[in-house]
Design a protein around this motif. Structure first.
Motif, PDB file in Angstrom:
ATOM      1  N   UNK A   1       2.220  -5.529 -18.205  1.00  0.00           N
ATOM      2  CA  UNK A   1       2.482  -6.030 -17.085  1.00  0.00           C
ATOM      3  C   UNK A   1       2.453  -4.834 -16.082  1.00  0.00           C
ATOM      4  N   UNK A   2       3.245  -3.604 -16.269  1.00  0.00           N
ATOM      5  CA  UNK A   2       3.546  -3.231 -15.193  1.00  0.00           C
ATOM      6  C   UNK A   2       2.182  -2.206 -15.536  1.00  0.00           C
ATOM      7  N   UNK A   3       1.489  -1.994 -15.793  1.00  0.00           N
ATOM      8  CA  UNK A   3       0.754  -1.191 -16.046  1.00  0.00           C
ATOM      9  C   UNK A   3      -0.485  -1.953 -14.889  1.00  0.00           C
ATOM     10  N   UNK A   4      -0.462  -3.117 -15.043  1.00  0.00           N
ATOM     11  CA  UNK A   4      -1.250  -4.251 -14.140  1.00  0.00           C
ATOM     12  C   UNK A   4      -0.731  -4.396 -12.909  1.00  0.00           C
ATOM     13  N   UNK A   5       0.255  -4.406 -12.310  1.00  0.00           N
ATOM     14  CA  UNK A   5       1.320  -4.224 -11.578  1.00  0.00           C
ATOM     15  C   UNK A   5       0.522  -2.670 -10.446  1.00  0.00           C
ATOM     16  N   UNK A   6       0.788  -1.470 -11.295  1.00  0.00           N
ATOM     17  CA  UNK A   6       1.201  -0.483 -10.463  1.00  0.00           C
ATOM     18  C   UNK A   6      -0.644  -0.133  -9.876  1.00  0.00           C
ATOM     19  N   UNK A   7      -1.663  -0.454 -11.225  1.00  0.00           N
ATOM     20  CA  UNK A   7      -2.938  -0.576 -10.267  1.00  0.00           C
ATOM     21  C   UNK A   7      -3.280  -1.193  -9.893  1.00  0.00           C
ATOM     22  N   UNK A   8      -2.344  -2.466  -9.193  1.00  0.00           N
ATOM     23  CA  UNK A   8      -3.264  -3.621  -8.544  1.00  0.00           C
ATOM     24  C   UNK A   8      -2.396  -3.128  -7.099  1.00  0.00           C
ATOM     25  N   UNK A   9      -1.126  -2.726  -6.635  1.00  0.00           N
ATOM     26  CA  UNK A   9      -0.298  -2.639  -6.166  1.00  0.00           C
ATOM     27  C   UNK A   9      -0.821  -2.848  -4.605  1.00  0.00           C
ATOM     28  N   UNK A  10      -0.607  -3.443  -4.282  1.00  0.00           N
ATOM     29  CA  UNK A  10      -1.344  -3.905  -2.588  1.00  0.00           C
ATOM     30  C   UNK A  10      -1.259  -3.199  -1.269  1.00  0.00           C
ATOM     31  N   UNK A  11      -1.974  -3.377  -0.302  1.00  0.00           N
ATOM     32  CA  UNK A  11      -1.132  -1.957   0.580  1.00  0.00           C
ATOM     33  C   UNK A  11      -1.791  -1.097   0.269  1.00  0.00           C
ATOM     34  N   UNK A  12      -1.934   0.111  -0.889  1.00  0.00           N
ATOM     35  CA  UNK A  12      -2.113   1.453  -0.931  1.00  0.00           C
ATOM     36  C   UNK A  12      -1.446   2.167  -1.101  1.00  0.00           C
ATOM     37  N   UNK A  13      -1.836   3.444  -1.164  1.00  0.00           N
ATOM     38  CA  UNK A  13      -0.873   4.616  -1.110  1.00  0.00           C
ATOM     39  C   UNK A  13      -1.548   5.698  -0.167  1.00  0.00           C
ATOM     40  N   UNK A  14      -0.327   6.314   0.365  1.00  0.00           N
ATOM     41  CA  UNK A  14      -0.509   7.818   2.024  1.00  0.00           C
ATOM     42  C   UNK A  14      -0.742   8.807   0.996  1.00  0.00           C
ATOM     43  N   UNK A  15      -1.899   9.367   0.642  1.00  0.00           N
ATOM     44  CA  UNK A  15      -1.926  10.587  -0.210  1.00  0.00           C
ATOM     45  C   UNK A  15      -0.779  11.827  -0.386  1.00  0.00           C
ATOM     46  N   UNK A  16      -0.210  12.436  -1.264  1.00  0.00           N
ATOM     47  CA  UNK A  16      -0.174  13.561  -0.622  1.00  0.00           C
ATOM     48  C   UNK A  16      -0.893  14.766   0.145  1.00  0.00           C
ATOM     49  N   UNK A  17       0.258  16.177   0.998  1.00  0.00           N
ATOM     50  CA  UNK A  17      -0.626  16.683   1.456  1.00  0.00           C
ATOM     51  C   UNK A  17      -0.063  17.947   1.017  1.00  0.00           C
ATOM     52  N   UNK A  18      -0.413  19.213   1.185  1.00  0.00           N
ATOM     53  CA  UNK A  18      -0.473  20.306   0.913  1.00  0.00           C
ATOM     54  C   UNK A  18      -0.184  21.055   2.280  1.00  0.00           C
ATOM     55  N   UNK A  19       0.836  22.493   2.371  1.00  0.00           N
ATOM     56  CA  UNK A  19       1.100  22.876   3.282  1.00  0.00           C
ATOM     57  C   UNK A  19       0.247  22.895   5.070  1.00  0.00           C
ATOM     58  N   UNK A  20      -1.301  23.325   4.139  1.00  0.00           N
ATOM     59  CA  UNK A  20      -2.141  23.031   5.419  1.00  0.00           C
ATOM     60  C   UNK A  20      -2.470  21.440   5.606  1.00  0.00           C
ATOM     61  N   UNK A  21      -1.704  21.001   5.581  1.00  0.00           N
ATOM     62  CA  UNK A  21      -2.162  19.211   5.612  1.00  0.00           C
ATOM     63  C   UNK A  21      -3.448  19.336   5.334  1.00  0.00           C
TER      64      UNK A  21
END
Length: 260
Positions: free
Chosen positions: A224-244
């Protein structure tokens, strides 16, 4: 006859009106429920909230730019430790692979990193983990005697700006809690084990490489947790390095009972 037809029409119209209102109300309730799954609407009970107790890097985050450009042992000691330390006797750097200490380690009898340790630290990429063993002598308040002590900070290399859930950490925890209540309701708390689920937030903001590293002891909860993290609604803001520039970042969600 004409009168009875008029009455029948009125009755049908009334039924249609109330039926429409009932369906509309149901749709509104469905919408509210959907929104509640991604927003924090009420505070979860402590027992529920404790089921999800960590979301982030595996160990304490340290930015890649720090270990590449401004490396000092002081980055790994808190203010209280620095106030009490009189001398650092040695520093050991240990690489952590697959969540365990590896044989890749370098020890220096010095108060700062030596060249080999610096080169190894600078070779680390995002999501790499390591441990330090810092042995030192310290003084205690009100005493002139020196005591042997050590610190073992664990760290994960992270980008300058880490990935984050679009609605925030609290909303993400609430989403997990609300959607696992039914599955965990009949499970005795003392039977759950500390579980860890690794996943990567890609530079495009998608979720990949979802991997169960440690089971809760209940496959249905793990799935269930595997499914939930795979289908989390709304999406994610990706990480970025020092250059942006956007970069991939591995994160871990910990669930079940508290553990290492």
């Amino acid at each position: 006859m004409k009168k009875s037809i008029i009455i029948t029409c009125i009755v049908i119209a009334a039924i249609s009106f109330f039926g429409f209102n009932y369906l509309s109300q149901n749709k509104s309730d469905e919408k509210a429920l959907n929104i509640a799954s991604i927003e924090v609407t009420t505070e979860a009970k402590k027992s529920d909230a404790d089921f999800i107790y960590g979301i982030g890097p595996r160990f304490g985050p340290i930015k890649k730019e720090i270990i590449h450009n401004d490396l000092s042992i002081t980055h790994f000691l808190d203010d209280m430790q620095q106030d009490r330390i009189t001398s650092i006797e040695s520093i050991e750097l240990i690489v952590i692979e697959n969540d365990v200490e590896s044989n890749k380690r370098i020890k220096a009898k010095s108060s700062e990193f030596n060249e080999a340790q610096i080169n190894l630290l600078k070779s680390f990429n995002y999501s790499d983990g390591f441990k330090l063993r810092i042995d030192y002598k310290e003084k205690h308040f009100g005493s002139t005697e020196l005591f042997d002590a050590y610190s073992t900070p664990h760290h994960t290399v992270v980008p300058e700006t880490q990935a984050e859930y679009i609605y925030g950490k609290s909303a993400l925890i609430n989403f997990f809690v609300e959607n696992t209540k039914a599955a965990t309701a009949q499970i005795p708390e003392d039977k759950l084990k500390p579980a860890k689920l690794y996943f990567t937030v890609t530079k495009k903001g998608s979720i990949e490489n979802v991997n169960l590293d440690r089971s809760s002891g209940f496959p249905e909860i793990d799935d269930l947790m595997t499914l939930l993290i795979s289908e989390t609604p709304g999406g994610w803001i990706p990480a970025s390095n020092a250059k942006g520039d956007n970069v991939d970042q591995e994160l871990v969600v910990s669930f079940g009972l508290m553990g290492c």
